[in-house]
Design an enzyme around this catalytic site. Structure first.
Site, PDB file in Angstrom:
ATOM      1  N   GLY A 138       0.822  -1.216   0.000  1.00 20.24           N
ATOM      2  CA  GLY A 138       0.000   0.000   0.000  1.00 20.24           C
ATOM      3  C   GLY A 138       0.851   1.258   0.000  1.00 20.24           C
ATOM      4  N   ALA A 139       1.803   1.305  -0.954  1.00 22.48           N
ATOM      5  CA  ALA A 139       2.762   2.430  -0.962  1.00 22.48           C
ATOM      6  C   ALA A 139       2.447   3.458  -2.040  1.00 22.48           C
ATOM      7  CB  ALA A 139       4.182   1.901  -1.141  1.00 22.48           C
ATOM      8  N   SER A 140       1.246   3.393  -2.624  1.00 23.31           N
ATOM      9  CA  SER A 140       0.909   4.357  -3.684  1.00 23.31           C
ATOM     10  C   SER A 140       0.529   5.720  -3.126  1.00 23.31           C
ATOM     11  CB  SER A 140      -0.242   3.806  -4.533  1.00 23.31           C
ATOM     12  OG  SER A 140      -1.344   3.481  -3.708  1.00 23.31           O
ATOM     13  N   ARG A 141       0.205   5.774  -1.816  1.00 24.74           N
ATOM     14  CA  ARG A 141      -0.219   7.058  -1.219  1.00 24.74           C
ATOM     15  C   ARG A 141      -0.194   6.941   0.298  1.00 24.74           C
ATOM     16  NH1 ARG A 141      -6.218   6.217  -1.022  1.00 24.74           N
ATOM     17  NH2 ARG A 141      -6.441   4.097  -1.791  1.00 24.74           N
ATOM     18  N   ASN A 168       1.494  -2.474   5.399  1.00 21.74           N
ATOM     19  CA  ASN A 168       0.802  -1.192   5.583  1.00 21.74           C
ATOM     20  C   ASN A 168      -0.549  -1.135   4.866  1.00 21.74           C
ATOM     21  OD1 ASN A 168       0.722   1.955   5.868  1.00 21.74           O
ATOM     22  ND2 ASN A 168       0.597   1.558   3.668  1.00 21.74           N
ATOM     23  N   ALA A 188     -11.832  -4.794  14.395  1.00 28.58           N
ATOM     24  CA  ALA A 188     -11.570  -6.224  14.590  1.00 28.58           C
ATOM     25  C   ALA A 188     -10.364  -6.662  13.751  1.00 28.58           C
ATOM     26  CB  ALA A 188     -12.800  -7.041  14.210  1.00 28.58           C
ATOM     27  N   VAL A 196      -3.228  -7.657  -1.781  1.00 29.90           N
ATOM     28  CA  VAL A 196      -2.614  -8.431  -0.689  1.00 29.90           C
ATOM     29  C   VAL A 196      -3.555  -9.491  -0.130  1.00 29.90           C
ATOM     30  CG1 VAL A 196      -0.981  -6.616   0.011  1.00 29.90           C
ATOM     31  CG2 VAL A 196      -3.267  -6.716   1.084  1.00 29.90           C
ATOM     32  N   LYS A 219      -7.859  -4.858  12.809  1.00 28.84           N
ATOM     33  CA  LYS A 219      -6.618  -4.292  13.351  1.00 28.84           C
ATOM     34  C   LYS A 219      -6.233  -4.940  14.678  1.00 28.84           C
ATOM     35  CE  LYS A 219      -5.567  -1.472  10.049  1.00 28.84           C
ATOM     36  NZ  LYS A 219      -4.315  -1.637   9.288  1.00 28.84           N
ATOM     37  N   TYR A 277     -13.307  -2.846  10.830  1.00 26.39           N
ATOM     38  CA  TYR A 277     -11.931  -2.336  10.758  1.00 26.39           C
ATOM     39  C   TYR A 277     -11.213  -2.579  12.099  1.00 26.39           C
ATOM     40  CZ  TYR A 277      -8.191   1.201  10.302  1.00 26.39           C
ATOM     41  OH  TYR A 277      -6.981   1.849  10.254  1.00 26.39           O
TER      42      TYR A 277
HETATM   43  P1  NAP Z   1      -4.813   5.314   2.342  1.00 23.72           P
HETATM   44  O1  NAP Z   1      -4.287   6.671   2.150  1.00 23.72           O
HETATM   45  O2  NAP Z   1      -6.252   5.029   2.120  1.00 23.72           O
HETATM   46  O3  NAP Z   1      -3.918   4.303   1.448  1.00 23.72           O
HETATM   47  C1  NAP Z   1      -4.192   2.940   1.476  1.00 23.72           C
HETATM   48  C2  NAP Z   1      -3.115   2.191   0.722  1.00 23.72           C
HETATM   49  O4  NAP Z   1      -3.405   0.783   0.814  1.00 23.72           O
HETATM   50  C3  NAP Z   1      -3.079   2.543  -0.754  1.00 23.72           C
HETATM   51  O5  NAP Z   1      -1.746   2.561  -1.184  1.00 23.72           O
HETATM   52  C4  NAP Z   1      -3.824   1.385  -1.409  1.00 23.72           C
HETATM   53  O6  NAP Z   1      -3.373   1.076  -2.728  1.00 23.72           O
HETATM   54  C5  NAP Z   1      -3.427   0.245  -0.512  1.00 23.72           C
HETATM   55  N1  NAP Z   1      -4.369  -0.867  -0.606  1.00 23.72           N
HETATM   56  C6  NAP Z   1      -5.690  -0.874  -0.314  1.00 23.72           C
HETATM   57  N2  NAP Z   1      -6.196  -2.095  -0.549  1.00 23.72           N
HETATM   58  C7  NAP Z   1      -5.177  -2.871  -0.992  1.00 23.72           C
HETATM   59  C8  NAP Z   1      -5.069  -4.217  -1.401  1.00 23.72           C
HETATM   60  N3  NAP Z   1      -6.124  -5.029  -1.405  1.00 23.72           N
HETATM   61  N4  NAP Z   1      -3.854  -4.672  -1.788  1.00 23.72           N
HETATM   62  C9  NAP Z   1      -2.769  -3.866  -1.807  1.00 23.72           C
HETATM   63  N5  NAP Z   1      -2.814  -2.572  -1.436  1.00 23.72           N
HETATM   64  C10 NAP Z   1      -4.010  -2.085  -1.035  1.00 23.72           C
HETATM   65  O7  NAP Z   1      -4.532   4.767   3.832  1.00 23.72           O
HETATM   66  P2  NAP Z   1      -3.502   5.282   4.950  1.00 23.72           P
HETATM   67  O8  NAP Z   1      -4.217   6.225   5.815  1.00 23.72           O
HETATM   68  O9  NAP Z   1      -2.199   5.650   4.345  1.00 23.72           O
HETATM   69  O10 NAP Z   1      -3.363   3.928   5.770  1.00 23.72           O
HETATM   70  C11 NAP Z   1      -2.220   3.102   5.712  1.00 23.72           C
HETATM   71  C12 NAP Z   1      -2.312   2.106   6.851  1.00 23.72           C
HETATM   72  O11 NAP Z   1      -2.351   2.818   8.100  1.00 23.72           O
HETATM   73  C13 NAP Z   1      -3.592   1.259   6.819  1.00 23.72           C
HETATM   74  O12 NAP Z   1      -3.323  -0.044   7.230  1.00 23.72           O
HETATM   75  C14 NAP Z   1      -4.492   1.949   7.825  1.00 23.72           C
HETATM   76  O13 NAP Z   1      -5.440   1.090   8.365  1.00 23.72           O
HETATM   77  C15 NAP Z   1      -3.471   2.420   8.847  1.00 23.72           C
HETATM   78  N6  NAP Z   1      -3.935   3.531   9.693  1.00 23.72           N
HETATM   79  C16 NAP Z   1      -4.340   4.723   9.136  1.00 23.72           C
HETATM   80  C17 NAP Z   1      -4.776   5.751   9.965  1.00 23.72           C
HETATM   81  C18 NAP Z   1      -5.247   7.088   9.435  1.00 23.72           C
HETATM   82  O14 NAP Z   1      -5.815   7.896  10.209  1.00 23.72           O
HETATM   83  N7  NAP Z   1      -5.019   7.409   8.172  1.00 23.72           N
HETATM   84  C19 NAP Z   1      -4.803   5.554  11.346  1.00 23.72           C
HETATM   85  C20 NAP Z   1      -4.384   4.338  11.878  1.00 23.72           C
HETATM   86  C21 NAP Z   1      -3.947   3.330  11.031  1.00 23.72           C
HETATM   87  P3  NAP Z   1      -4.132   1.661  -4.051  1.00 23.72           P
HETATM   88  O15 NAP Z   1      -4.202   3.149  -3.836  1.00 23.72           O
HETATM   89  O16 NAP Z   1      -3.236   1.287  -5.178  1.00 23.72           O
HETATM   90  O17 NAP Z   1      -5.455   1.013  -4.119  1.00 23.72           O
END
Ligand code: NAP
Length: 247
Positions: A10-13, A89, A157, A63, A159, A155
């Site tokens: 999940g490193a695209s953003r 991630n 559950a 994944v 995590k 979500y």
């Molecule tokens: P985000 O901006 O929504 O980015 C999600 C990333 O996951 C994207 O790169 C997406 O790829 C990838 N992804 C989604 N489904 C996938 C799949 N089936 N296979 C491979 N890649 C997949 O999320 P984020 O906020 O950066 O979150 C990153 C991590 O941190 C997550 O695990 C999230 O639960 C955790 N987290 C986030 C927060 C928050 O407040 N943002 C807080 C606590 C924990 P594509 O764009 O290519 O689809």
């Protein structure tokens, strides 16, 4: 950290791309996994290549799908010959009223967040163990520990499962692979973008630092765990949430 290879799912953003940037800045070669946003992953790769003297590979894989994860690991090994660090991630969140959630949506959250973490760990660990060891860093969430809203029960559950999985992976792979888990609180990414101004203010009032994290503030902790400075940190669950009222 030269000649080190890290795969970040999940490193695209969001947090994943920030982790990739921090790793590259530290001289780590990076594999950027993505699912739907190839262009965004390519842009991250270009930014890294412009700024840092490291090798970058973009690999598409869901994944949650075992064949795709296995193929991704083979692609990484074909290109780099090894995997030193895996950052699990990739994650999704689809909030909806608890009583209106479909089982299919609930399962998809578990599949990506929990089964995806398991699958990537399984196939990366095989590669790591053949070459002596490595590090796995799982991205969970404070949602795994605290209760926020019933709308995100699926979500939460998933995590919580990632924390449990971290403990079991650490036991299975010690002393060869160190396995740790980072639990961010609110982070400024697409995932938290849907909140209203009122919701943001309400949540910020519960944080001792009164603000959401920048993705880089999580990424720096992940880099530390991946580095030799964290050689005695194993099986740890680390909150990166700015401190929270009423934990
Ligand atoms: P985000 O901006 O929504 O980015 C999600 C990333 O996951 C994207 O790169 C997406 O790829 C990838 N992804 C989604 N489904 C996938 C799949 N089936 N296979 C491979 N890649 C997949 O999320 P984020 O906020 O950066 O979150 C990153 C991590 O941190 C997550 O695990 C999230 O639960 C955790 N987290 C986030 C927060 C928050 O407040 N943002 C807080 C606590 C924990 P594509 O764009 O290519 O689809």
């Amino acid at each position: 950290m030269s000649n080190v290879v890290a795969l970040i799912t999940g490193a695209s953003r969001g947090i994943g791309s920030a982790i990739a940037m921090e790793f590259a800045k530290a001289g780590v070669n990076v594999v950027l996994n993505y699912h739907r946003h190839a262009l965004m992953a390519q842009r991250v790769a270009e930014k890294i290549k412009d700024k840092y003297d490291v090798d970058v590979l973009c690999v598409k894989a869901d994944v949650a799908v075992e064949e795709e994860v296995e193929a991704m690991m083979n692609q990484v090994v074909d290109h780099f010959g090894k995997i030193d660090i895996l950052v699990n991630n990739a994650g999704i969140c689809r909030d909806s009223l608890l009583l209106e959630k479909s089982v299919a949506n609930f399962r998809r959250i578990l599949d990506v967040n929990l089964i995806g973490t398991y699958l990537c760990s399984k196939y990366a660990a095989k590669v790591m163990l053949e070459r002596g060891g490595g590090k796995i860093i799982n991205i969970s969430s404070t949602n795994a520990i605290d209760t926020y809203y019933p709308e995100s029960c699926d979500y939460d559950a998933s995590k919580a499962g990632v924390i449990s999985l971290t403990h079991n992976l650490a036991r299975e792979f010690a002393p060869h692979i160190l396995v740790n888990c980072v639990c961010p609180g609110w982070v400024k990414t697409d995932m938290s973008d849907g909140l209203s101004i009122e919701q943001i203010q309400e949540e910020e009032n519960k944080i001792l630092l009164h603000r959401f994290a920048d993705p880089e503030e999580v990424a720096k902790v992940v880099l530390f765990l991946a580095s030799s400075k964290a050689s005695y940190i194993n099986d740890s669950i680390i909150r990166v949430d700015g401190g929270k009222l009423n934990n």
